[in-house]
Design an enzyme around this catalytic site. Structure first.
Site, PDB file in Angstrom:
ATOM      1  N   HIS A  18      23.018  13.870  15.458  1.00 54.56           N
ATOM      2  CA  HIS A  18      24.126  14.687  15.964  1.00 54.56           C
ATOM      3  C   HIS A  18      24.947  13.914  16.991  1.00 54.56           C
ATOM      4  O   HIS A  18      25.503  14.494  17.930  1.00 54.56           O
ATOM      5  CB  HIS A  18      23.594  15.993  16.583  1.00 54.56           C
TER       6      HIS A  18
HETATM    7  C1  LIG Z   1      21.259  12.189   8.126  1.00 54.86           C
HETATM    8  C2  LIG Z   1      22.040  13.264   8.846  1.00 54.86           C
HETATM    9  C3  LIG Z   1      21.491  14.551   8.941  1.00 54.86           C
HETATM   10  C4  LIG Z   1      22.203  15.555   9.599  1.00 54.86           C
HETATM   11  N1  LIG Z   1      21.749  16.860   9.535  1.00 54.86           N
HETATM   12  C5  LIG Z   1      22.565  17.857   9.948  1.00 54.86           C
HETATM   13  C6  LIG Z   1      22.231  19.230   9.698  1.00 54.86           C
HETATM   14  O1  LIG Z   1      21.234  19.562   9.069  1.00 54.86           O
HETATM   15  N2  LIG Z   1      23.099  20.174  10.168  1.00 54.86           N
HETATM   16  C7  LIG Z   1      24.220  19.871  10.865  1.00 54.86           C
HETATM   17  O2  LIG Z   1      24.928  20.783  11.289  1.00 54.86           O
HETATM   18  N3  LIG Z   1      24.568  18.583  11.102  1.00 54.86           N
HETATM   19  C8  LIG Z   1      23.784  17.580  10.629  1.00 54.86           C
HETATM   20  N4  LIG Z   1      24.167  16.275  10.811  1.00 54.86           N
HETATM   21  C9  LIG Z   1      25.368  15.985  11.625  1.00 54.86           C
HETATM   22  C10 LIG Z   1      26.686  16.238  10.900  1.00 54.86           C
HETATM   23  O3  LIG Z   1      26.585  15.940   9.520  1.00 54.86           O
HETATM   24  C11 LIG Z   1      27.789  15.395  11.584  1.00 54.86           C
HETATM   25  O4  LIG Z   1      27.847  15.749  12.943  1.00 54.86           O
HETATM   26  C12 LIG Z   1      29.156  15.600  10.968  1.00 54.86           C
HETATM   27  O5  LIG Z   1      29.090  15.376   9.582  1.00 54.86           O
HETATM   28  C13 LIG Z   1      30.207  14.678  11.614  1.00 54.86           C
HETATM   29  O6  LIG Z   1      31.457  14.918  11.019  1.00 54.86           O
HETATM   30  P1  LIG Z   1      32.773  14.057  11.355  1.00 54.86           P
HETATM   31  O7  LIG Z   1      33.891  14.676  10.593  1.00 54.86           O
HETATM   32  O8  LIG Z   1      32.908  13.903  12.820  1.00 54.86           O
HETATM   33  O9  LIG Z   1      32.492  12.618  10.785  1.00 54.86           O
HETATM   34  P2  LIG Z   1      32.023  12.166   9.321  1.00 54.86           P
HETATM   35  O10 LIG Z   1      31.563  13.307   8.503  1.00 54.86           O
HETATM   36  O11 LIG Z   1      31.113  11.026   9.559  1.00 54.86           O
HETATM   37  O12 LIG Z   1      33.373  11.654   8.638  1.00 54.86           O
HETATM   38  C14 LIG Z   1      33.979  10.437   8.906  1.00 54.86           C
HETATM   39  C15 LIG Z   1      34.480   9.858   7.592  1.00 54.86           C
HETATM   40  O13 LIG Z   1      35.380   8.798   7.877  1.00 54.86           O
HETATM   41  C16 LIG Z   1      35.158   7.745   6.961  1.00 54.86           C
HETATM   42  N5  LIG Z   1      35.661   6.512   7.590  1.00 54.86           N
HETATM   43  C17 LIG Z   1      35.190   5.920   8.714  1.00 54.86           C
HETATM   44  N6  LIG Z   1      35.910   4.815   9.006  1.00 54.86           N
HETATM   45  C18 LIG Z   1      36.873   4.726   8.045  1.00 54.86           C
HETATM   46  C19 LIG Z   1      37.920   3.802   7.785  1.00 54.86           C
HETATM   47  N7  LIG Z   1      38.147   2.739   8.587  1.00 54.86           N
HETATM   48  N8  LIG Z   1      38.726   4.004   6.702  1.00 54.86           N
HETATM   49  C20 LIG Z   1      38.529   5.068   5.874  1.00 54.86           C
HETATM   50  N9  LIG Z   1      37.530   5.961   6.079  1.00 54.86           N
HETATM   51  C21 LIG Z   1      36.718   5.798   7.146  1.00 54.86           C
HETATM   52  C22 LIG Z   1      33.651   7.761   6.727  1.00 54.86           C
HETATM   53  O14 LIG Z   1      33.298   7.122   5.530  1.00 54.86           O
HETATM   54  C23 LIG Z   1      33.360   9.274   6.737  1.00 54.86           C
HETATM   55  O15 LIG Z   1      33.407   9.830   5.441  1.00 54.86           O
HETATM   56  C24 LIG Z   1      23.463  15.251  10.198  1.00 54.86           C
HETATM   57  C25 LIG Z   1      24.010  13.964  10.116  1.00 54.86           C
HETATM   58  C26 LIG Z   1      23.310  12.970   9.421  1.00 54.86           C
HETATM   59  C27 LIG Z   1      23.912  11.586   9.336  1.00 54.86           C
END
Ligand SMILES: Cc1cc2nc3c(=O)[nH]c(=O)nc-3n(C[C@H](O)[C@H](O)[C@H](O)COP(=O)(O)OP(=O)(O)OC[C@H]3O[C@@H](n4cnc5c(N)ncnc54)[C@H](O)[C@@H]3O)c2cc1C
Length: 561
Positions: A492
């Site tokens: 997280h």
């Molecule tokens: C293994 C794991 C288990 C988890 N379990 C849970 C759970 O059970 N419940 C829960 O609520 N949360 C859980 N989480 C946490 C939750 O999934 C994350 O907090 C959330 O997905 C973050 O979202 P975000 O939009 O901030 O970033 P992300 O979802 O990481 O999105 C960022 C995106 O940007 C893309 N990107 C990055 N740099 C570039 C670039 N230069 N050019 C183009 N694209 C790029 C990446 O590929 C990615 O797809 C878990 C996370 C993980 C990794």
């Protein structure tokens, strides 16, 4: 969705969203209702990878460390093995699926409108969230939490309320995963271009006087071909970073926005000296206890949570034989009888990088390989059971992120400084103590051996599965030691572009025009017990807000572009 090799070399849009992740997909879908959106995602399609969609293959994805994996492993400077997504749908494609909202107090503190927040959560939930069916082991954890006083019993709810509840899941009754990418079904097809394997290298800026104004991005496709995407003229048009807690601060820095000295040390041109970029990185520490069971247990990821009054969340996951679960629940071929047994603890398997027992600095690939090998030698009965874990609220301990090089696909250097704040340690100890009481509860008796003693549980956990260092003496600070020695991540992690430091309350980058950051990197603390519901909600919530601002600027008369 199209592969970026098919993208035009130059294109023009109203919004350019960098990162098709948990926030980026709902954001882009919403913006497409009344504008032309480009969504750029560096990874591939979740629908093309059976492992992503199947709950039973959760740890297979995390164990795949190849360049084309939907999961990119990183190791923090603290030594904890962690993972970040590389796939359309982002973290929601590789996570453990638990789905739960933020507390009303969190929503108030951040300054969001509670009615619009509720509407945005519902918009998300209609597509991706499900009520899980509890197996006997999860049900026993739930009753155990109630018995030890984590009250009231809040039944099944998405809401964050003190007490014990069953939360939602993005896995449906068949164990099939639904992700933020599914929210793109809301998009207006003529209003959106989604390019996969599109790696953004840089945000481009013009200057209005001294003020940088974002005007487009440069990205590369899988063949290394460079593409430029520009904003259409128009006061409402913007570049929006949604690249996650590692990707967004990293991309700002690579584009010249960040701590000037650090950028200069990489010979980067400084567009704006913004020292807060990369600061306030936090990862909620997770510690787990393995409880061997005399009775069979179901395979489960997180379904139940105890929201205590002392700032610690108790959750659980069970089952060690995920491969057997897979072969009985899907059409994929079962492993041949001659292949060695593959023990797999789902989110706690060493294959996934979660070695609760190995002190952080020792979590090397070799340690993982030894653990996998050691587990294959252990008799079935010894590994039957589950993990009860605690996650620390907040947390208060913070660290920072720095570039290692100029490759946006490489991991930056991240330090989380787990337990550097005494409150986090206090909460961990209280959480472990609560877990002890759950294990001793009458409700849980069926799943513990009668002669089972808690110090033994700590020792089993600390020695499991590779017999390393932990020794529990009579020292009352032993639990603190246990917290530090066996800390892992619940993934997280957040921060790096925090509200107040890098963006304002409307997520505009401070001192820059036409650029926002909308994702988990903006959080000052992790929302709810688990963040993904709120990250998706934020994408929708801000999309609605931006369209409203557009309407004010352009007037309601503009036809769908
Ligand atoms: C293994 C794991 C288990 C988890 N379990 C849970 C759970 O059970 N419940 C829960 O609520 N949360 C859980 N989480 C946490 C939750 O999934 C994350 O907090 C959330 O997905 C973050 O979202 P975000 O939009 O901030 O970033 P992300 O979802 O990481 O999105 C960022 C995106 O940007 C893309 N990107 C990055 N740099 C570039 C670039 N230069 N050019 C183009 N694209 C790029 C990446 O590929 C990615 O797809 C878990 C996370 C993980 C990794």
């Amino acid at each position: 969705m199209r592969d970026a090799v098919n993208a035009p070399r130059v294109s023009y849009h109203d919004y350019i969203v960098i990162g098709g992740g948990t926030a980026g997909c709902p954001l882009a879908a919403t913006l497409s209702e009344r504008s032309r959106v480009l969504l750029l995602e560096r990874g591939g399609s979740p629908y093309a990878d059976g492992r992503v969609l199947d709950m039973a293959r959760f740890s297979d994805v995390l164990a795949d460390t190849s360049d084309s994996s939907p999961s990119q492993r990183f190791v923090s400077e603290d030594g904890v093995i962690n993972a970040r997504p590389r796939v359309l749908g982002g973290g929601s494609c590789i996570n453990a699926g638990f789905f739960t909202r933020a507390a009303p107090a969190y929503v108030r503190a951040v300054g969001w409108d509670p009615r619009e927040v509720a509407a945005a959560y519902r918009w998300v939930e209609d597509v991706v969230a499900f009520q899980p069916v509890l197996g006997p082991w999860q049900a026993a954890v739930r009753r155990g939490l109630l018995e030890i006083g984590v009250l009231p019993d809040n039944g099944f709810t998405y809401d964050h309320i003190t007490g014990t509840k069953v939360g939602g899941s993005i896995f449906d009754a068949d164990g099939r995963r639904h992700t933020a990418a599914d929210l793109l079904r809301y998009a207006r097809p003529e209003g959106i271009d989604v390019f996969l394997r599109a790696r953004v290298y840089q945000i481009l800026f013009d200057f209005k006087g001294d003020t940088p104004v974002a005007r487009g991005v440069v990205y590369r496709d899988a063949r290394g071909m460079v593409h430029a995407a520009y904003l259409n003229p128009g006061a409402a048009n913007e570049v929006i970073l949604a690249a996650g807690a590692l990707g967004s601060p990293q991309q700002l820095m690579l584009s010249g926005v960040g701590p000037a000295d650090h950028l200069r040390s990489f010979q980067l041109d400084v567009v704006l000296d913004l020292p807060g970029v990369g600061q306030g990185m936090s990862d909620n520490p997770m510690n787990a206890i393995f409880v061997p069971s005399p009775s069979p247990v179901e395979v489960s990821l997180i379904q139940v949570v105890g929201i205590t009054r002392f700032g610690s969340y108790i959750e659980a996951a069970s089952g060690s034989n995920w491969d057997a679960h897979r072969s009985s629940s899907s059409s994929s071929p079962s492993p041949s009888s001659s292949s060695p047994p593959r023990r797999n603890f789902g989110m706690f398997s060493p294959q996934a990088g979660q070695l609760a027992t190995v002190p952080p600095k020792q979590r090397t690939p070799e340690a993982i390989a030894r653990a996998v090998e050691a587990m294959s030698q252990v008799p079935d009965a010894a590994l039957r059971g589950g993990f009860i874990l605690e996650k620390v609220l907040g947390p208060q301990s913070t660290g920072h992120l720095q570039l290692r090089n100029l490759d946006p696909d490489d991991n930056p250097a991240v330090t989380f400084n787990y337990f550097s704040h005494p409150d986090d340690l206090r909460r961990c100890v209280a959480g472990i103590t609560a877990i002890e009481r759950v294990i001793r509860s009458r409700a849980f008796a069926r799943f513990t051996y009668p002669n089972f003693a808690f110090p033994a549980a700590l020792n089993v956990t600390a020695e499991f599965p590779v017999n390393l260092l932990y020794q529990r003496g009579s020292d009352p600070r032993a639990l603190e030691r246990f917290c530090r020695d066996t800390v892992t991540t619940i993934w997280h992690y957040h921060g790096g572009c925090q509200v107040g430091r890098v963006v304002d309350r409307d997520y505009r980058v401070l001192g820059v025009e036409a650029l926002r950051v909308i994702d988990g990197s903006t959080f000052n603390a992790s929302p709810g017990t688990n963040p993904q519901a709120t990250v998706m909600m934020l994408g929708r919530y801000m999309g609605v807000k931006l369209l409203r601002e557009r309407m004010l600027i352009e007037g309601p008369g503009r036809k769908n572009p």
